[in-house]
Write a protein that holds these residues in place. Structure first.
Motif, PDB file in Angstrom:
ATOM      1  N   ALA A  94      16.771  -8.117  -0.213  1.00 25.09           N
ATOM      2  CA  ALA A  94      18.133  -8.638  -0.303  1.00 25.09           C
ATOM      3  C   ALA A  94      18.871  -8.112  -1.536  1.00 25.09           C
ATOM      4  N   ALA A  95      18.137  -7.916  -2.641  1.00 25.13           N
ATOM      5  CA  ALA A  95      18.799  -7.584  -3.907  1.00 25.13           C
ATOM      6  C   ALA A  95      18.800  -6.085  -4.216  1.00 25.13           C
ATOM      7  N   ASP A  96      17.618  -5.459  -4.208  1.00 28.07           N
ATOM      8  CA  ASP A  96      17.517  -4.050  -4.582  1.00 28.07           C
ATOM      9  C   ASP A  96      16.244  -3.478  -3.958  1.00 28.07           C
ATOM     10  N   ARG A  97      16.429  -2.700  -2.890  1.00 32.69           N
ATOM     11  CA  ARG A  97      15.271  -2.183  -2.142  1.00 32.69           C
ATOM     12  C   ARG A  97      14.392  -1.262  -2.981  1.00 32.69           C
ATOM     13  N   ARG A  98      14.947  -0.712  -4.060  1.00 35.90           N
ATOM     14  CA  ARG A  98      14.180   0.242  -4.863  1.00 35.90           C
ATOM     15  C   ARG A  98      13.171  -0.441  -5.781  1.00 35.90           C
ATOM     16  N   ARG A  99      13.179  -1.767  -5.812  1.00 36.74           N
ATOM     17  CA  ARG A  99      12.173  -2.455  -6.626  1.00 36.74           C
ATOM     18  C   ARG A  99      10.775  -2.265  -6.044  1.00 36.74           C
ATOM     19  N   TYR A 100      10.726  -2.001  -4.768  1.00 37.53           N
ATOM     20  CA  TYR A 100       9.455  -1.723  -4.106  1.00 37.53           C
ATOM     21  C   TYR A 100       9.524  -0.371  -3.426  1.00 37.53           C
ATOM     22  N   CYS A 101       8.379   0.269  -3.335  1.00 34.77           N
ATOM     23  CA  CYS A 101       8.268   1.522  -2.591  1.00 34.77           C
ATOM     24  C   CYS A 101       6.949   1.417  -1.828  1.00 34.77           C
ATOM     25  N   PRO A 102       6.964   1.542  -0.505  1.00 37.64           N
ATOM     26  CA  PRO A 102       5.736   1.324   0.270  1.00 37.64           C
ATOM     27  C   PRO A 102       4.525   2.102  -0.233  1.00 37.64           C
ATOM     28  N   GLN A 103       4.732   3.399  -0.564  1.00 37.53           N
ATOM     29  CA  GLN A 103       3.572   4.196  -1.009  1.00 37.53           C
ATOM     30  C   GLN A 103       3.022   3.671  -2.335  1.00 37.53           C
ATOM     31  N   ASP A 104       3.956   3.333  -3.233  1.00 36.21           N
ATOM     32  CA  ASP A 104       3.541   2.812  -4.539  1.00 36.21           C
ATOM     33  C   ASP A 104       2.811   1.476  -4.369  1.00 36.21           C
ATOM     34  N   THR A 105       3.333   0.633  -3.498  1.00 32.72           N
ATOM     35  CA  THR A 105       2.724  -0.677  -3.266  1.00 32.72           C
ATOM     36  C   THR A 105       1.324  -0.521  -2.695  1.00 32.72           C
ATOM     37  N   LEU A 106       1.193   0.381  -1.715  1.00 33.84           N
ATOM     38  CA  LEU A 106      -0.134   0.591  -1.126  1.00 33.84           C
ATOM     39  C   LEU A 106      -1.123   1.118  -2.158  1.00 33.84           C
ATOM     40  N   THR A 107      -0.643   2.037  -3.026  1.00 29.67           N
ATOM     41  CA  THR A 107      -1.518   2.566  -4.084  1.00 29.67           C
ATOM     42  C   THR A 107      -1.952   1.431  -5.012  1.00 29.67           C
ATOM     43  N   SER A 108      -1.001   0.602  -5.415  1.00 30.95           N
ATOM     44  CA  SER A 108      -1.324  -0.506  -6.320  1.00 30.95           C
ATOM     45  C   SER A 108      -2.332  -1.455  -5.680  1.00 30.95           C
ATOM     46  N   LEU A 109      -2.073  -1.816  -4.438  1.00 30.31           N
ATOM     47  CA  LEU A 109      -2.938  -2.788  -3.773  1.00 30.31           C
ATOM     48  C   LEU A 109      -4.325  -2.196  -3.493  1.00 30.31           C
ATOM     49  N   ALA A 110      -4.363  -0.915  -3.160  1.00 37.85           N
ATOM     50  CA  ALA A 110      -5.662  -0.265  -2.934  1.00 37.85           C
ATOM     51  C   ALA A 110      -6.451  -0.208  -4.237  1.00 37.85           C
ATOM     52  N   LEU A 111      -5.752   0.054  -5.350  1.00 40.99           N
ATOM     53  CA  LEU A 111      -6.433   0.054  -6.646  1.00 40.99           C
ATOM     54  C   LEU A 111      -6.923  -1.351  -6.982  1.00 40.99           C
ATOM     55  N   GLY A 112      -6.133  -2.344  -6.634  1.00 41.30           N
ATOM     56  CA  GLY A 112      -6.540  -3.719  -6.875  1.00 41.30           C
ATOM     57  C   GLY A 112      -7.766  -4.087  -6.054  1.00 41.30           C
ATOM     58  N   GLY A 142       1.439  -3.609   2.844  1.00 41.53           N
ATOM     59  CA  GLY A 142       1.915  -2.226   2.966  1.00 41.53           C
ATOM     60  C   GLY A 142       2.798  -2.086   4.202  1.00 41.53           C
ATOM     61  N   GLY A 143       2.356  -2.721   5.292  1.00 41.16           N
ATOM     62  CA  GLY A 143       3.123  -2.689   6.532  1.00 41.16           C
ATOM     63  C   GLY A 143       4.462  -3.391   6.394  1.00 41.16           C
ATOM     64  N   VAL A 144       4.454  -4.531   5.721  1.00 45.79           N
ATOM     65  CA  VAL A 144       5.703  -5.288   5.532  1.00 45.79           C
ATOM     66  C   VAL A 144       6.695  -4.466   4.698  1.00 45.79           C
ATOM     67  N   LEU A 177      10.310  -3.579   6.087  1.00 47.35           N
ATOM     68  CA  LEU A 177      11.545  -3.992   5.418  1.00 47.35           C
ATOM     69  C   LEU A 177      12.347  -2.795   4.898  1.00 47.35           C
ATOM     70  N   ARG A 178      11.761  -1.607   5.094  1.00 50.08           N
ATOM     71  CA  ARG A 178      12.393  -0.355   4.631  1.00 50.08           C
ATOM     72  C   ARG A 178      12.702  -0.400   3.142  1.00 50.08           C
ATOM     73  N   LEU A 179      11.708  -0.877   2.399  1.00 48.99           N
ATOM     74  CA  LEU A 179      11.877  -0.912   0.946  1.00 48.99           C
ATOM     75  C   LEU A 179      11.701   0.503   0.399  1.00 48.99           C
ATOM     76  N   GLY A 180      12.158   0.686  -0.840  1.00 46.51           N
ATOM     77  CA  GLY A 180      12.045   2.000  -1.470  1.00 46.51           C
ATOM     78  C   GLY A 180      13.251   2.845  -1.151  1.00 46.51           C
ATOM     79  N   GLY A 181      13.000   4.120  -0.899  1.00 47.26           N
ATOM     80  CA  GLY A 181      14.097   5.032  -0.623  1.00 47.26           C
ATOM     81  C   GLY A 181      14.751   5.460  -1.916  1.00 47.26           C
ATOM     82  N   SER A 182      15.433   6.569  -1.882  1.00 45.14           N
ATOM     83  CA  SER A 182      16.078   7.051  -3.105  1.00 45.14           C
ATOM     84  C   SER A 182      17.309   7.859  -2.754  1.00 45.14           C
TER      85      SER A 182
END
Lengths: 311, 126
Positions: free
Chosen positions: A28-46, B17-19, B23-28
Protein backbone atom coordinates in the motif's frame (compact mmCIF):
# COMPACT_ATOMS: atom_id res chain seq x y z
CA UNK A 1 20.61 -30.51 34.23
CA UNK A 2 17.54 -28.28 33.79
CA UNK A 3 16.36 -27.53 30.28
CA UNK A 4 14.05 -24.86 28.91
CA UNK A 5 12.27 -24.63 25.57
CA UNK A 6 13.76 -22.48 22.82
CA UNK A 7 11.45 -19.43 22.74
CA UNK A 8 12.42 -18.76 19.11
CA UNK A 9 10.61 -21.98 18.09
CA UNK A 10 7.36 -20.52 19.39
CA UNK A 11 8.02 -17.15 17.77
CA UNK A 12 8.42 -18.47 14.20
CA UNK A 13 4.67 -18.30 13.31
CA UNK A 14 4.64 -14.73 14.66
CA UNK A 15 7.67 -13.85 12.50
CA UNK A 16 5.90 -15.16 9.41
CA UNK A 17 2.67 -13.30 10.18
CA UNK A 18 4.50 -10.02 10.84
CA UNK A 19 6.51 -10.29 7.61
CA UNK A 20 3.22 -10.89 5.81
CA UNK A 21 1.68 -7.83 7.48
CA UNK A 22 4.69 -5.69 6.56
CA UNK A 23 4.44 -6.88 2.95
CA UNK A 24 0.82 -5.72 2.87
CA UNK A 25 1.86 -2.33 4.25
CA UNK A 26 4.61 -2.14 1.60
CA UNK A 27 2.06 -3.01 -1.05
CA UNK A 28 0.00 0.00 0.00
CA UNK A 29 2.80 2.44 0.87
CA UNK A 30 5.98 1.68 -1.09
CA UNK A 31 6.43 -1.53 -3.10
CA UNK A 32 10.20 -1.06 -3.18
CA UNK A 33 10.49 -1.83 0.53
CA UNK A 34 10.37 -5.47 -0.48
CA UNK A 35 11.87 -7.29 -3.41
CA UNK A 36 10.86 -10.95 -3.94
CA UNK A 37 14.38 -12.15 -4.77
CA UNK A 38 15.88 -10.32 -1.81
CA UNK A 39 13.17 -11.65 0.50
CA UNK A 40 13.70 -15.22 -0.67
CA UNK A 41 17.46 -14.87 -0.18
CA UNK A 42 16.95 -13.51 3.34
CA UNK A 43 14.47 -16.20 4.30
CA UNK A 44 16.59 -18.98 2.80
CA UNK A 45 19.58 -17.70 4.78
CA UNK A 46 17.41 -17.64 7.87
CA UNK A 47 16.25 -21.19 7.28
CA UNK A 48 19.82 -22.36 6.68
CA UNK A 49 20.92 -20.59 9.84
CA UNK A 50 18.30 -22.48 11.85
CA UNK A 51 19.58 -25.79 10.48
CA UNK A 52 23.24 -24.85 11.11
CA UNK A 53 22.35 -23.68 14.62
CA UNK A 54 20.46 -26.89 15.40
CA UNK A 55 23.36 -29.03 14.16
CA UNK A 56 25.92 -27.20 16.29
CA UNK A 57 23.79 -26.51 19.36
CA UNK A 58 24.70 -29.79 21.07
CA UNK A 59 28.39 -28.92 20.94
CA UNK A 60 27.78 -25.34 22.07
CA UNK A 61 25.62 -26.53 24.97
CA UNK A 62 28.21 -29.13 25.96
CA UNK A 63 30.95 -26.46 25.94
CA UNK A 64 28.74 -24.15 28.00
CA UNK A 65 28.04 -26.91 30.50
CA UNK A 66 31.73 -27.75 30.76
CA UNK A 67 32.61 -24.10 31.48
CA UNK A 68 29.69 -23.88 33.94
CA UNK A 69 31.37 -26.70 35.85
CA UNK A 70 34.06 -24.17 36.84
CA UNK A 71 31.51 -21.51 37.94
CA UNK A 72 32.40 -18.95 40.58
CA UNK A 73 28.99 -19.15 42.27
CA UNK A 74 25.62 -20.85 42.02
CA UNK A 75 23.00 -18.60 40.49
CA UNK A 76 19.57 -19.75 41.69
CA UNK A 77 16.53 -20.37 39.47
CA UNK A 78 14.66 -17.26 40.59
CA UNK A 79 12.91 -14.47 38.66
CA UNK A 80 15.60 -11.90 39.48
CA UNK A 81 18.29 -14.26 38.22
CA UNK A 82 16.45 -14.38 34.86
CA UNK A 83 16.27 -10.59 34.77
CA UNK A 84 19.95 -10.25 35.65
CA UNK A 85 20.85 -12.94 33.14
CA UNK A 86 18.86 -11.17 30.40
CA UNK A 87 20.64 -7.85 31.07
CA UNK A 88 24.12 -9.39 31.26
CA UNK A 89 23.45 -11.52 28.20
CA UNK A 90 22.53 -8.34 26.35
CA UNK A 91 25.83 -6.78 27.45
CA UNK A 92 27.64 -9.89 26.18
CA UNK A 93 25.72 -9.45 22.91
CA UNK A 94 26.89 -5.84 22.66
CA UNK A 95 30.53 -6.93 23.08
CA UNK A 96 30.09 -9.73 20.53
CA UNK A 97 28.30 -7.47 18.07
CA UNK A 98 30.92 -4.74 18.35
CA UNK A 99 33.71 -7.20 17.65
CA UNK A 100 31.62 -8.68 14.84
CA UNK A 101 32.00 -5.32 13.11
CA UNK A 102 35.60 -4.63 14.14
CA UNK A 103 37.30 -8.01 13.60
CA UNK A 104 37.11 -9.48 10.12
CA UNK A 105 37.03 -13.07 11.40
CA UNK A 106 33.76 -12.39 13.21
CA UNK A 107 32.54 -10.03 10.48
CA UNK A 108 32.79 -12.87 7.95
CA UNK A 109 29.89 -14.52 9.75
CA UNK A 110 27.96 -11.41 10.66
CA UNK A 111 28.17 -9.67 7.25
CA UNK A 112 25.42 -11.99 5.99
CA UNK A 113 22.92 -10.17 8.19
CA UNK A 114 23.94 -6.83 6.64
CA UNK A 115 24.17 -7.91 3.04
CA UNK A 116 20.66 -6.88 1.98
CA UNK A 117 20.09 -3.44 0.47
CA UNK A 118 16.62 -3.59 1.97
CA UNK A 119 15.59 -3.02 5.55
CA UNK A 120 12.49 -4.94 6.48
CA UNK A 121 11.42 -7.75 8.77
CA UNK A 122 12.77 -10.37 6.38
CA UNK A 123 16.21 -8.77 6.82
CA UNK A 124 16.01 -9.72 10.52
CA UNK A 125 15.85 -13.36 9.48
CA UNK A 126 18.91 -13.08 7.19
CA UNK A 127 21.26 -14.84 9.59
CA UNK A 128 24.65 -16.50 9.49
CA UNK A 129 25.36 -20.10 8.63
CA UNK A 130 28.87 -19.99 10.06
CA UNK A 131 28.32 -18.62 13.56
CA UNK A 132 29.58 -21.80 15.21
CA UNK A 133 32.65 -21.93 12.96
CA UNK A 134 33.55 -18.32 13.85
CA UNK A 135 33.25 -19.21 17.57
CA UNK A 136 30.74 -16.43 18.21
CA UNK A 137 29.50 -18.33 21.29
CA UNK A 138 32.69 -17.55 23.25
CA UNK A 139 31.22 -14.15 24.19
CA UNK A 140 28.65 -15.86 26.39
CA UNK A 141 31.18 -18.02 28.24
CA UNK A 142 31.75 -15.44 31.04
CA UNK A 143 28.07 -15.81 31.98
CA UNK A 144 28.54 -19.54 32.56
CA UNK A 145 31.72 -18.87 34.53
CA UNK A 146 29.77 -16.44 36.71
CA UNK A 147 27.34 -19.25 37.47
CA UNK A 148 24.31 -18.68 35.24
CA UNK A 149 23.01 -22.11 34.16
CA UNK A 150 23.38 -22.73 30.40
CA UNK A 151 19.64 -23.35 29.99
CA UNK A 152 18.86 -19.97 31.55
CA UNK A 153 21.40 -18.16 29.37
CA UNK A 154 20.20 -19.76 26.13
CA UNK A 155 16.60 -19.02 27.07
CA UNK A 156 17.47 -15.34 27.59
CA UNK A 157 19.48 -15.34 24.36
CA UNK A 158 16.37 -16.60 22.56
CA UNK A 159 14.28 -13.79 24.03
CA UNK A 160 16.97 -11.32 22.96
CA UNK A 161 16.79 -12.63 19.39
CA UNK A 162 13.00 -12.37 19.36
CA UNK A 163 13.17 -8.75 20.57
CA UNK A 164 15.57 -7.88 17.76
CA UNK A 165 13.14 -9.09 15.11
CA UNK A 166 10.65 -6.22 15.29
CA UNK A 167 13.27 -3.44 15.08
CA UNK A 168 14.12 -4.37 11.47
CA UNK A 169 11.47 -2.21 9.88
CA UNK A 170 10.91 1.16 8.23
CA UNK A 171 7.22 1.02 9.08
CA UNK A 172 7.81 2.27 12.63
CA UNK A 173 9.26 5.78 12.78
CA UNK A 174 10.25 6.98 16.23
CA UNK A 175 9.02 5.53 19.52
CA UNK A 176 8.20 7.62 22.60
CA UNK A 177 11.24 9.43 23.95
CA UNK A 178 11.72 7.26 27.03
CA UNK A 179 11.72 4.11 24.90
CA UNK A 180 14.24 5.62 22.47
CA UNK A 181 16.42 6.54 25.47
CA UNK A 182 16.63 3.04 26.92
CA UNK A 183 15.66 0.47 24.33
CA UNK A 184 16.98 -0.43 20.91
CA UNK A 185 14.32 0.71 18.45
CA UNK A 186 13.71 0.57 14.68
CA UNK A 187 15.17 4.09 14.41
CA UNK A 188 18.38 3.16 16.27
CA UNK A 189 18.78 -0.07 14.36
CA UNK A 190 18.21 1.57 10.96
CA UNK A 191 21.32 3.58 11.79
CA UNK A 192 23.19 0.37 12.53
CA UNK A 193 22.29 -1.13 9.14
CA UNK A 194 23.16 2.02 7.22
CA UNK A 195 26.31 2.59 5.17
CA UNK A 196 26.19 6.39 5.37
CA UNK A 197 29.60 7.52 6.68
CA UNK A 198 27.96 9.12 9.71
CA UNK A 199 26.27 5.84 10.66
CA UNK A 200 29.01 3.28 9.99
CA UNK A 201 29.83 1.06 12.98
CA UNK A 202 27.30 2.61 15.32
CA UNK A 203 24.46 1.32 17.55
CA UNK A 204 25.61 -2.21 18.30
CA UNK A 205 22.94 -2.80 20.93
CA UNK A 206 20.70 -5.84 20.99
CA UNK A 207 17.90 -4.87 23.37
CA UNK A 208 19.17 -1.95 25.48
CA UNK A 209 20.60 1.03 23.58
CA UNK A 210 22.12 2.20 26.87
CA UNK A 211 25.25 0.15 26.10
CA UNK A 212 25.95 2.33 23.05
CA UNK A 213 25.28 5.50 25.01
CA UNK A 214 27.58 4.21 27.76
CA UNK A 215 30.45 3.10 25.53
CA UNK A 216 30.36 5.99 23.04
CA UNK A 217 29.02 4.18 19.97
CA UNK A 218 25.57 5.76 19.82
CA UNK A 219 24.37 7.75 16.82
CA UNK A 220 20.84 9.08 16.41
CA UNK A 221 18.98 8.78 13.12
CA UNK A 222 18.66 12.12 11.33
CA UNK A 223 15.99 13.37 8.97
CA UNK A 224 18.64 15.03 6.77
CA UNK A 225 20.71 11.87 6.39
CA UNK A 226 18.38 9.04 5.45
CA UNK A 227 19.90 5.61 5.96
CA UNK A 228 21.05 3.61 2.95
CA UNK A 229 21.25 -0.04 3.73
CA UNK A 230 23.62 -2.86 3.00
CA UNK A 231 27.38 -3.10 3.04
CA UNK A 232 30.06 -0.75 1.76
CA UNK A 233 30.70 -3.03 -1.23
CA UNK A 234 27.19 -4.21 -2.06
CA UNK A 235 26.88 -7.91 -2.78
CA UNK A 236 25.16 -7.41 -6.13
CA UNK A 237 23.97 -11.02 -6.12
CA UNK A 238 20.98 -12.94 -4.79
CA UNK A 239 22.91 -16.21 -4.67
CA UNK A 240 22.25 -17.69 -1.21
CA UNK A 241 25.48 -19.68 -0.98
CA UNK A 242 27.60 -16.72 -2.06
CA UNK A 243 25.85 -14.48 0.47
CA UNK A 244 26.66 -17.03 3.17
CA UNK A 245 30.36 -17.46 2.44
CA UNK A 246 31.59 -14.49 0.38
CA UNK A 247 33.58 -12.85 3.15
CA UNK A 248 35.26 -16.12 4.10
CA UNK A 249 36.30 -16.50 0.47
CA UNK A 250 37.56 -12.90 0.55
CA UNK A 251 39.64 -13.61 3.66
CA UNK A 252 41.13 -16.75 2.09
CA UNK A 253 42.03 -14.87 -1.11
CA UNK A 254 43.57 -11.95 0.78
CA UNK A 255 45.59 -14.20 3.07
CA UNK A 256 46.80 -16.24 0.12
CA UNK A 257 48.11 -13.24 -1.78
CA UNK A 258 49.38 -11.17 1.17
CA UNK A 259 53.02 -11.12 2.28
CA UNK A 260 53.73 -13.37 5.25
CA UNK A 261 53.93 -10.59 7.81
CA UNK A 262 50.51 -9.26 6.78
CA UNK A 263 48.48 -12.47 6.51
CA UNK A 264 47.18 -12.39 10.08
CA UNK A 265 46.00 -8.81 9.65
CA UNK A 266 43.40 -9.94 7.10
CA UNK A 267 41.97 -12.19 9.79
CA UNK A 268 42.02 -10.09 12.93
CA UNK A 269 42.00 -6.47 11.74
CA UNK A 270 38.87 -4.49 10.93
CA UNK A 271 36.94 -5.18 7.69
CA UNK A 272 38.47 -3.23 4.82
CA UNK A 273 41.96 -3.23 6.33
CA UNK A 274 44.76 -3.92 3.86
CA UNK A 275 48.50 -4.13 4.40
CA UNK A 276 49.17 -1.49 1.73
CA UNK A 277 46.36 0.84 2.81
CA UNK A 278 44.71 0.56 -0.59
CA UNK A 279 41.23 -0.16 0.77
CA UNK A 280 38.70 1.70 2.84
CA UNK A 281 37.73 0.93 6.40
CA UNK A 282 34.81 2.53 8.18
CA UNK A 283 37.26 4.95 9.85
CA UNK A 284 38.81 6.12 6.58
CA UNK A 285 35.36 6.56 5.02
CA UNK A 286 34.14 8.57 7.99
CA UNK A 287 37.35 10.63 8.19
CA UNK A 288 37.13 11.55 4.47
CA UNK A 289 33.49 12.50 4.87
CA UNK A 290 34.26 14.61 7.95
CA UNK A 291 37.10 16.38 6.14
CA UNK A 292 34.81 17.18 3.24
CA UNK A 293 32.08 18.39 5.56
CA UNK A 294 34.60 20.63 7.32
CA UNK A 295 35.85 22.02 4.00
CA UNK A 296 32.35 22.75 2.67
CA UNK A 297 30.32 25.33 4.57
CA UNK A 298 27.08 23.93 5.93
CA UNK A 299 23.70 25.03 4.61
CA UNK A 300 23.12 27.08 7.75
CA UNK A 301 26.45 28.83 7.29
CA UNK A 302 25.67 29.50 3.63
CA UNK A 303 22.33 31.02 4.54
CA UNK A 304 24.10 33.16 7.12
CA UNK A 305 26.69 34.33 4.57
CA UNK A 306 23.97 35.22 2.03
CA UNK A 307 22.30 37.23 4.72
CA UNK A 308 25.47 39.17 5.45
CA UNK A 309 26.02 39.90 1.73
CA UNK A 310 22.44 41.08 1.35
CA UNK A 311 22.84 43.39 4.31
CA UNK B 1 16.10 -30.63 15.89
CA UNK B 2 12.34 -30.21 15.57
CA UNK B 3 11.63 -31.53 12.06
CA UNK B 4 8.02 -30.38 12.12
CA UNK B 5 9.12 -26.84 12.89
CA UNK B 6 11.82 -26.99 10.21
CA UNK B 7 9.35 -28.15 7.57
CA UNK B 8 6.86 -25.51 8.72
CA UNK B 9 9.55 -22.83 8.47
CA UNK B 10 10.49 -23.99 4.98
CA UNK B 11 6.84 -23.86 3.93
CA UNK B 12 6.62 -20.36 5.45
CA UNK B 13 9.71 -19.22 3.52
CA UNK B 14 8.30 -20.44 0.21
CA UNK B 15 4.86 -19.02 0.98
CA UNK B 16 6.24 -15.56 1.81
CA UNK B 17 8.37 -15.59 -1.33
CA UNK B 18 5.22 -16.41 -3.27
CA UNK B 19 3.22 -13.67 -1.57
CA UNK B 20 5.94 -11.11 -2.37
CA UNK B 21 5.63 -12.05 -6.06
CA UNK B 22 1.86 -12.15 -5.91
CA UNK B 23 1.75 -8.64 -4.47
CA UNK B 24 4.22 -7.54 -7.16
CA UNK B 25 6.53 -6.05 -4.60
CA UNK B 26 9.90 -4.66 -5.64
CA UNK B 27 10.41 -3.38 -9.13
CA UNK B 28 12.53 -0.41 -10.05
CA UNK B 29 12.50 2.65 -12.25
CA UNK B 30 14.95 2.75 -15.19
CA UNK B 31 18.28 4.28 -14.17
CA UNK B 32 18.36 8.06 -14.54
CA UNK B 33 21.58 10.14 -14.88
CA UNK B 34 20.92 11.99 -11.60
CA UNK B 35 20.35 8.73 -9.74
CA UNK B 36 23.50 7.13 -11.20
CA UNK B 37 25.59 10.20 -10.41
CA UNK B 38 24.29 10.36 -6.87
CA UNK B 39 24.90 6.66 -6.33
CA UNK B 40 28.51 6.58 -7.56
CA UNK B 41 29.34 9.78 -5.69
CA UNK B 42 28.00 8.22 -2.52
CA UNK B 43 29.80 4.91 -2.91
CA UNK B 44 33.11 6.08 -4.40
CA UNK B 45 33.45 9.47 -2.77
CA UNK B 46 35.20 11.56 -4.01
CA UNK B 47 33.94 10.84 -7.52
CA UNK B 48 33.54 13.54 -10.14
CA UNK B 49 31.59 12.16 -13.09
CA UNK B 50 33.27 12.82 -16.44
CA UNK B 51 31.13 10.67 -18.71
CA UNK B 52 28.29 8.25 -18.37
CA UNK B 53 26.41 5.93 -20.64
CA UNK B 54 23.09 4.38 -19.62
CA UNK B 55 21.64 1.43 -21.47
CA UNK B 56 18.52 2.05 -23.54
CA UNK B 57 16.50 -0.21 -21.21
CA UNK B 58 17.77 1.67 -18.15
CA UNK B 59 18.98 -1.54 -16.51
CA UNK B 60 22.71 -0.79 -16.52
CA UNK B 61 25.18 2.07 -16.81
CA UNK B 62 28.89 2.69 -17.09
CA UNK B 63 30.38 5.77 -15.46
CA UNK B 64 33.84 7.28 -15.81
CA UNK B 65 35.32 9.62 -13.23
CA UNK B 66 37.65 12.50 -14.06
CA UNK B 67 40.45 10.54 -12.37
CA UNK B 68 39.89 7.64 -14.80
CA UNK B 69 38.01 5.25 -12.52
CA UNK B 70 35.28 3.23 -14.21
CA UNK B 71 32.20 2.08 -12.33
CA UNK B 72 29.59 -0.40 -13.49
CA UNK B 73 26.05 0.19 -12.26
CA UNK B 74 23.25 -2.33 -12.61
CA UNK B 75 19.72 -2.58 -11.35
CA UNK B 76 19.79 -5.24 -8.64
CA UNK B 77 16.27 -6.01 -7.49
CA UNK B 78 14.76 -2.75 -6.34
CA UNK B 79 18.09 -0.92 -5.97
CA UNK B 80 21.18 -0.20 -8.04
CA UNK B 81 24.41 -2.05 -7.25
CA UNK B 82 27.85 -0.98 -8.41
CA UNK B 83 31.35 -2.32 -9.05
CA UNK B 84 34.61 -0.47 -9.51
CA UNK B 85 36.11 -1.96 -12.66
CA UNK B 86 39.69 -3.07 -13.11
CA UNK B 87 41.87 -0.85 -15.32
CA UNK B 88 40.83 -1.94 -18.80
CA UNK B 89 37.80 -4.24 -18.73
CA UNK B 90 37.18 -6.75 -21.50
CA UNK B 91 34.32 -5.65 -23.74
CA UNK B 92 32.41 -7.71 -26.28
CA UNK B 93 29.81 -6.38 -28.68
CA UNK B 94 26.99 -8.25 -30.38
CA UNK B 95 24.68 -5.98 -32.33
CA UNK B 96 23.35 -3.35 -29.95
CA UNK B 97 24.36 -5.40 -26.90
CA UNK B 98 27.65 -4.47 -25.27
CA UNK B 99 28.91 -6.74 -22.50
CA UNK B 100 31.49 -5.36 -20.09
CA UNK B 101 33.38 -7.82 -17.89
CA UNK B 102 33.25 -6.57 -14.29
CA UNK B 103 35.81 -9.09 -13.06
CA UNK B 104 33.33 -10.30 -10.44
CA UNK B 105 31.53 -13.48 -11.48
CA UNK B 106 28.90 -13.11 -8.75
CA UNK B 107 28.10 -9.53 -9.70
CA UNK B 108 28.06 -10.68 -13.30
CA UNK B 109 28.93 -8.88 -16.52
CA UNK B 110 27.40 -5.51 -17.30
CA UNK B 111 24.95 -5.80 -20.20
CA UNK B 112 24.28 -2.53 -21.97
CA UNK B 113 21.90 -2.11 -24.87
CA UNK B 114 23.24 0.92 -26.72
CA UNK B 115 22.61 2.80 -29.93
CA UNK B 116 25.48 3.70 -32.26
CA UNK B 117 26.18 7.09 -30.66
CA UNK B 118 26.29 5.52 -27.22
CA UNK B 119 28.61 2.75 -28.42
CA UNK B 120 30.97 5.39 -29.78
CA UNK B 121 30.84 7.19 -26.47
CA UNK B 122 31.50 3.97 -24.58
CA UNK B 123 34.53 3.29 -26.76
CA UNK B 124 35.85 6.74 -25.92
CA UNK B 125 35.34 6.08 -22.21
CA UNK B 126 37.36 2.85 -22.13
Amino acid sequence: MATLPNPVDYAVPGFILLVLAEMLVACAADRRRYCPQDTLTSLALGFGSTIAGALSFGLVFATASWVWGYRLMDVPWTWWAFVLCFVLDDLAYYVFHRSAHRVRWFWASHVIHHSSQHYNLSTALRQTWTGFFSLAFIYRLPLFLLGFPPAMVFFCAGLNLIYQFWIHTEVVGRCPRWIEAVMNTPSHHRVHHAVNPRYLDRNYAGVFIVWDRLFGTFEAEREDDRPRYGIVKQLGSFNVLWAAVHEWVGIARDMWSAPWNAKLGYLIREPGWSHDGSRDTSQTIRARWQNQAAAEPSKEQQVGADHVQAA
Amino acid sequence: MNWLLSLGSLAGVLALGGVARLLRLGGSEPLAPEQVTERVQFEYNPFRVERMVIGLDGRAALVRATDGRLVAVKVHGAHPATRLLPGAPAVTTCGDLVVVDTGDRWFGPLRLRLDQAQRDMLRAML
